[in-house]
Design a protein around this motif. Structure first.
Motif, PDB file in Angstrom:
ATOM      1  N   MET A 100       0.853  -1.201   0.000  1.00 31.13           N
ATOM      2  CA  MET A 100       0.000   0.000   0.000  1.00 31.13           C
ATOM      3  C   MET A 100       0.881   1.241   0.000  1.00 31.13           C
ATOM      4  N   LYS A 101       0.730   2.076  -1.045  1.00 32.20           N
ATOM      5  CA  LYS A 101       1.456   3.349  -1.088  1.00 32.20           C
ATOM      6  C   LYS A 101       0.640   4.386  -0.315  1.00 32.20           C
ATOM      7  N   LEU A 102       1.320   5.171   0.505  1.00 31.99           N
ATOM      8  CA  LEU A 102       0.632   6.164   1.339  1.00 31.99           C
ATOM      9  C   LEU A 102       0.724   7.532   0.677  1.00 31.99           C
ATOM     10  N   GLU A 134       5.258   3.802   2.238  1.00 26.68           N
ATOM     11  CA  GLU A 134       4.639   2.579   1.724  1.00 26.68           C
ATOM     12  C   GLU A 134       4.723   1.508   2.810  1.00 26.68           C
ATOM     13  N   PHE A 178      -4.841   5.641  -2.211  1.00 26.50           N
ATOM     14  CA  PHE A 178      -3.794   4.779  -1.644  1.00 26.50           C
ATOM     15  C   PHE A 178      -3.563   3.624  -2.633  1.00 26.50           C
ATOM     16  N   THR A 201      -2.689   0.370  -4.335  1.00 23.76           N
ATOM     17  CA  THR A 201      -2.453  -0.890  -3.619  1.00 23.76           C
ATOM     18  C   THR A 201      -2.212  -2.025  -4.624  1.00 23.76           C
ATOM     19  N   THR A 215      -9.750   4.855  -1.827  1.00 25.83           N
ATOM     20  CA  THR A 215      -9.660   6.284  -1.543  1.00 25.83           C
ATOM     21  C   THR A 215     -10.321   6.640  -0.220  1.00 25.83           C
TER      22      THR A 215
END
Length: 325
Positions: free
Chosen positions: A58-60, A101, A134, A136, A167
Motif C-alpha cells: 500500500m502506497k501512502l 509505503e 492509496f 495498492t 480512496t
C-alpha cells in the motif's frame, strides 16, 4: 533504495483481467477529518484469479503522515520510508519524512477468504475537501498480481475505472482549528438572503447508525424559500423529519417536500420539532467532533454548513431564533 523499490509499483499494469472478481479493494471507512488520526482499514475481498494473496503493498499519499501499520499474525511487515513533500507538526516536533509505503509479506490469504490490513496515521495539511488515493498491489506468489492503482482524473467518476485505488475523502474541521475541543456552535453561513446558524448534532451511542441534527435558518429576503435536500459525507442519507402531535400521540414523519422558509421569518430545526435525521452513519458522532452537511434550497441553491456535536443528552448551544410553522 526507496526509489527503485517504488518503481516496481508502476510496472506490470498488464494483469490478466479474465476471471477476476469485480469486488474492489476498498477502505472500511472512506471519509476522514483533517488534522485527526485515521485508521485506514483496507478490505481485500479476493485473491488473483483463484490464487491466494501472499503480499499486499500500500502506497501512502502525501498528507497521510506518521503512519503505523498494525501487526498481522502470519505476515511480516516492511515499512518503506521516504521524504514528505511538506513538513508536518507531530506534537510540536517538525517532521519531513516517514513511512511512504507499507508491505505485508509472506502471508497466505486464500482466494475464498476476506481479510483486512490496517494502517493508522494522521490526515494533515489540507485546506479543502480532498480525495486521497492509496494505490495498492496484491501479489499472489511469483506470477499472480492484482493492481488497485487507478486514480480518477478531475471530473471523472471512480466507477469508470477498472481497478480503482482505495480512496479516503478528507473533510475539514470547523474553522480549521485542530484544538476545537470546546463546543462553540459554528459561525453563521450566508447564502443569498438566507442565514444558517446554530448547527448542532447529538453525540451517538457506540454502534448507533442514526443521528439527529439541528440548525436555524433565517430568511431575510422578500420571497419564501424551501430547504429541499440535505447531504453529508458521513451518512448514507440525510432526511428532514418533523415531530408533531397526532391524536395526542407524538409522531415523527419524514418531510419528502422539505421545509418552507417563509420570507422575513426564522425556522428552527431543533430537538422535539423539525430536525435532520442522519441515516446509515459510517461512524457514530462523538462529542467535540463536527459533522459536514450540504444544504440544498429551492431558490438559493446549495451551501455547505457544519454541525458541532454536543453531548448525547443535548446538542451544542445553538444560536437563537424563533420557529414559525
Amino acid at each position: 533504495m526507496n526509489t527503485t523499490r517504488l518503481t516496481m509499483l508502476t510496472l506490470g499494469l498488464t494483469l490478466a483481467t479474465a476471471g477476476i472478481a469485480q469486488a474492489h479493494a476498498t477502505f472500511e471507512s472512506d471519509s476522514a477529518q483533517s488534522e485527526k488520526s485515521f485508521k485506514a482499514v483496507l478490505q481485500v475481498p479476493h485473491g488473483c484469479d483463484g490464487k491466494a494473496t501472499t503480499e499486499v503493498q500500500m502506497k501512502l499519499p502525501e498528507g497521510f503522515v506518521f503512519a503505523q501499520p498494525q501487526p498481522k499474525p502470519g505476515w511480516e511487515i516492511e515499512i518503506i520510508k521516504g521524504d514528505y513533500q511538506k513538513t508536518y507538526d507531530n506534537h510540536g516536533k517538525k517532521v519531513s519524512s516517514g513511512p511512504v509505503e507499507i508491505r505485508w509479506k509472506g502471508g497466505n490469504l486464500p482466494d475464498e477468504y476476506y481479510d483486512t490490513f490496517v494502517v493508522k496515521g494522521k490526515i494533515s495539511g489540507f485546506d479543502k475537501e480532498t480525495v486521497l488515493a492509496f494505490p495498492t498491489v496484491q501479489l499472489c506468489g511469483t506470477e499472480g498480481k492484482v493492481l488497485w492503482d487507478e486514480v480518477a482524473a478531475e471530473g471523472q467518476s471512480a466507477h469508470d475505472l477498472k481497478s480503482p485505488a482505495p480512496t479516503v475523502t478528507v473533510t475539514l474541521a470547523a474553522g480549521g482549528d485542530e484544538h476545537a475541543g470546546h463546543m462553540a456552535a459554528p459561525g453563521p453561513v450566508m447564502l443569498g438572503d438566507l442565514e444558517i446558524s446554530g448547527g448542532a448534532a447529538k453525540a451517538m451511542l457506540p454502534g448507533a447508525k442514526v443521528g439527529g441534527g439541528f440548525l436555524t435558518i433565517k430568511n431575510g429576503g422578500s420571497a419564501d424559500d424551501r430547504l429541499v435536500a440535505v447531504e453529508s459525507p458521513v451518512a448514507g442519507r440525510v432526511e428532514i423529519h418533523e415531530m408533531a402531535m397526532a391524536n395526542g400521540v407524538m409522531k415523527m414523519r419524514k418531510l419528502d417536500d422539505g421545509v418552507v422558509i417563509p420570507a422575513g421569518e426564522t425556522v428552527e430545526l431543533k430537538s422535539g420539532g423539525l430536525h435532520l435525521m442522519f441515516m446509515q452513519v459510517s461512524k457514530p458522532f462523538a462529542e467535540g467532533e463536527t459533522v459536514p452537511v450540504t444544504l440544498t434550497f429551492e431558490r438559493a441553491g446549495k451551501v455547505d454548513a457544519t454541525l458541532a456535536v454536543g453531548t448525547a443528552g443535548g446538542a451544542a448551544a445553538a444560536t437563537g431564533g424563533h420557529s414559525h410553522h
